[in-house]
Design an enzyme around this catalytic site. Structure first.
Site, PDB file in Angstrom:
ATOM      1  N   GLU A   1     -10.484  12.142  11.572  1.00  0.00           N
ATOM      2  CA  GLU A   1      -8.869  11.166  11.465  1.00  0.00           C
ATOM      3  C   GLU A   1      -9.498  10.645  10.289  1.00  0.00           C
ATOM      4  OE1 GLU A   1     -11.512  10.025  13.320  1.00  0.00           O
ATOM      5  OE2 GLU A   1     -11.562   7.251  13.270  1.00  0.00           O
TER       6      GLU A   1
ATOM      7  N   GLY B   1     -14.963   2.997  18.858  1.00  0.00           N
ATOM      8  CA  GLY B   1     -15.493   1.192  19.043  1.00  0.00           C
ATOM      9  C   GLY B   1     -16.591   0.815  19.482  1.00  0.00           C
TER      10      GLY B   1
ATOM     11  N   CYS C   1     -16.221   9.327  18.304  1.00  0.00           N
ATOM     12  CA  CYS C   1     -17.130   8.205  18.567  1.00  0.00           C
ATOM     13  C   CYS C   1     -17.738   7.744  19.783  1.00  0.00           C
ATOM     14  CB  CYS C   1     -16.875   7.195  17.006  1.00  0.00           C
ATOM     15  SG  CYS C   1     -19.217   6.617  16.106  1.00  0.00           S
TER      16      CYS C   1
ATOM     17  N   HIS D   1     -15.399  10.940  12.454  1.00  0.00           N
ATOM     18  CA  HIS D   1     -14.416  10.255  12.678  1.00  0.00           C
ATOM     19  C   HIS D   1     -13.587  11.206  12.021  1.00  0.00           C
ATOM     20  CE1 HIS D   1     -15.036   6.574  13.668  1.00  0.00           C
ATOM     21  NE2 HIS D   1     -15.995   6.375  13.832  1.00  0.00           N
TER      22      HIS D   1
ATOM     23  N   TYR E   1      -9.230  -6.773  15.472  1.00  0.00           N
ATOM     24  CA  TYR E   1      -7.679  -7.551  15.588  1.00  0.00           C
ATOM     25  C   TYR E   1      -7.999  -8.596  13.915  1.00  0.00           C
ATOM     26  CZ  TYR E   1      -7.668  -7.178  20.725  1.00  0.00           C
ATOM     27  OH  TYR E   1      -7.946  -6.761  22.291  1.00  0.00           O
TER      28      TYR E   1
ATOM     29  N   GLY F   1       0.550  -0.968   0.024  1.00  0.00           N
ATOM     30  CA  GLY F   1      -0.214   0.112   0.173  1.00  0.00           C
ATOM     31  C   GLY F   1       0.985   1.362   0.144  1.00  0.00           C
TER      32      GLY F   1
HETATM   33  N1  GLN Z   1     -20.810   2.009  19.076  1.00  0.00           N
HETATM   34  C1  GLN Z   1     -20.680   2.972  18.584  1.00  0.00           C
HETATM   35  C2  GLN Z   1     -21.977   3.232  17.813  1.00  0.00           C
HETATM   36  O1  GLN Z   1     -22.662   1.982  16.659  1.00  0.00           O
HETATM   37  C3  GLN Z   1     -19.446   4.004  18.418  1.00  0.00           C
HETATM   38  C4  GLN Z   1     -18.952   3.310  17.191  1.00  0.00           C
HETATM   39  C5  GLN Z   1     -17.916   4.374  16.536  1.00  0.00           C
HETATM   40  O2  GLN Z   1     -17.301   4.750  17.510  1.00  0.00           O
HETATM   41  N2  GLN Z   1     -17.414   3.874  15.292  1.00  0.00           N
HETATM   42  O3  GLN Z   1     -22.624   4.389  17.676  1.00  0.00           O
END
Ligand code: GLN
Length: 546
Positions: A510, A355, A382, A508, A54, A18
């Protein structure tokens, strides 16, 4: 008509195809050509959205809402141009298309086979972006390692495209490893010879061989590789380990990779490489004036690639501030009320990561509380933003049982709730709120100051949202919604008024940070962390000198 470059990999995985593809693209772009990169992945998942971090690292989301391979992040960070759904294709997506067509009767009467039906669909998609007229060159990275059973149809498609196109319209770059045997004090070319032979057996002959190596390749070794792999000696390119991936384009320029490509593709009239912005970035990156320690609070910390875009955004933001950003991984599962100060007090800023699921969330909430109370710069992304909302509800508003409906369906205070349109969703793949949405910023807020504009567009990947039923309670208590979706009112940004830097975003950021356009929240967060570190330093007791 566009020209096509295919990048294959041999000997082992994780060689950085990449990065080589993105570096070559950068060089060609710097000479005035319009370039895009796409990735073909051999697995059966229709996209990587259903993979655990993971398994495959971060899932990169494009503006048009495609859940894609993290290499697309590198392509965007290097080229500073957005990618789309068309830039990432998996075996699963190819089969899904062919099988759907078969059910519709498109092949009526025929036996549907890997060759020609699957390979035809691969070829169609490989050529698609080139046919839009938007690009001079399309670089296609083939995932996996040559010799894998599952990538065979991709290699066969490359063989056919090479056969169909004029010689000067297509070329193959093969990336391999030249291992160094310590005991013999020698670099070994045999694995490369074998991998080129394997590729040739599959019908594809590489035009250029890029060799990953920990030691410089001398002319004799280059000649040997050239001779046994049947390429010209100047088509053997050394790719020595670099201190940062952002140095690779410069190294490839020095090795002449772009010039060989341009010659082989019969492209004339290209300009000298314009890399001043890139070099300016590298210069700043490599000469930091100070250092900050940022705590990355997450649960997938064992695997570097799980938070790839966040880590790269910190590199961009660090360079902008001429600060070295040291990331300290803090596993959210192991943070408790008792050990939080011990784990976090040495830091200059805290990022609570995105997450899913309940593992580690209490640790994240405890970390947010620490940053809020100690006026440490805080940035929640998020799930990180959602944790900041829960922490505020529990510890400031006083709703001790406040939670997200994702973790605790029966909470009396679902301050984070499932989005209305998600309630009917049953299937998992590609069904979150995905891709770019606009967000209006409230004047006079930190968010507005950071972006310095009224409306922004950022990318999303979530099912839960801030529960607007409670918005006035939060605003009365000092946590305000400084960014909202203009159509739906969905809260995109929360921030604290009585804190120097405390911001949480539902999107997001990032995913949009590039070398030439570092993401503004990351840049401001690092600046805030730098001030925090300086203030800490200032308050340190003066050492007595004898
Ligand atoms: N689990 C949370 C949601 O679905 C946050 C998602 C995430 O951090 N990308 O809203």
């Amino acid at each position: 008509m566009a020209k096509y470059i295919f990048v294959t990999g041999g000997v082992t995985s994780s060689l950085g195809k990449g990065i080589i593809a993105a570096s070559l693209a950068k060089l060609l772009q710097s000479r005035g050509l319009k370039v895009t990169i796409q990735k073909f992945d051999p697995y059966i998942n229709v996209d990587p959205g259903t993979l655990n971090p993971y398994e495959h690292g971060e899932c990169f989301v494009t503006d048009d809402g495609a859940e894609t391979d993290l290499d697309l992040g590198h392509y965007e960070r290097f080229l500073n141009t957005p990618t789309s759904q068309a830039n990432n294709v998996t075996t699963g997506r190819i089969y899904q298309t062919v099988i759907t067509k078969e059910r519709e009767g498109a092949y009526l009467g025929k036996t549907v086979q890997v060759v020609p039906h699957i390979t035809d669909e691969i070829k169609r998609r490989m050529l698609l972006l080139g046919e839009t007229g938007q690009f001079d060159i399309v670089i296609t990275e083939i995932g996996g390692t040559v010799g894998d059973i599952e990538s065979l149809p991709f290699i066969e498609a490359v063989r056919q495209i090479q056969w169909e196109l004029a010689e000067e319209d297509c070329l193959v770059v093969h990336l391999t490893l030249i291992p160094y045997l310590k005991a013999a004090k020698e670099l070994k070319t045999k694995p490369t010879q074998h991998s080129v032979r394997m590729l040739s057996q599959e019908g594809v002959h590489p035009d250029i061989i890029v060799c990953r190596t920990e030691h410089p390749l001398n002319t004799e070794i280059k000649r040997k590789i050239a001779l046994f792999c049947n390429v010209k000696p100047n088509a053997v390119i050394e790719s020595a380990d670099a201190s940062t991936i952002y140095e690779v384009p410069i190294r490839m320029l020095e090795e002449g990779l772009d010039v060989i490509v341009l010659k082989q593709l019969h492209i004339n009239g290209y300009s000298a490489p314009e890399l001043s912005k890139w070099r300016g970035f590298l210069e700043k990156l490599q000469n930091p004036k100070s250092k900050v320690k940022i705590g990355l609070i997450g649960k997938y910390l064992e695997l570097q690639d799980a938070y790839k875009s966040i880590l790269e955004s910190f590199i961009h933001a660090g360079a902008m501030n001429q600060v070295k950003v040291q990331i300290v991984n803090v596993h959210s599962e192991y943070i408790t009320g008792e050990n939080v100060a011990e784990k976090l007090s040495d830091l200059d800023g805290l990022l609570v990561a995105p997450g899913f699921g309940s593992r580690g969330v209490e640790g994240k909430i405890t970390a947010v509380k620490y940053a809020r109370e100690n006026k440490m710069p805080f940035f929640g992304i998020c799930l990180g933003m959602q944790m900041a909302v829960i922490e505020y509800a529990r510890n400031i508003i006083g709703w001790k049982e406040a939670h997200s409906a994702e973790m605790e369906a029966n909470t009396p205070y679902p301050v984070i709730a499932l989005m209305e349109e998600q309630k009917k969703v049953k299937k998992k793949g590609g069904t979150m709120r995905l891709g770019a949405y606009p967000c209006t910023l409230k004047p006079g807020t930190l968010a507005h100051k950071i972006y310095n504009t009224d409306e922004i567009s950022e990318r999303h990947r979530h099912r839960y949202e801030f529960n607007n039923k409670y918005l006035s309670d939060f605003e009365d208590a000092g946590m305000i919604a400084s960014g909202k979706n203009p159509q739906t009112g969905l809260v995109e940004i929360v921030e604290l008024q009585n804190h120097p830097f405390f911001i949480g975003v539902q999107y997001h950021p990032e995913l949009k940070s590039t070398v030439e356009n570092p993401q503004p929240i990351f840049v401001s967060f690092i600046a805030a962390a730098k001030s925090f570190a300086e203030e800490k330093e200032r308050l340190l007791p003066v050492k007595e000198t004898v």
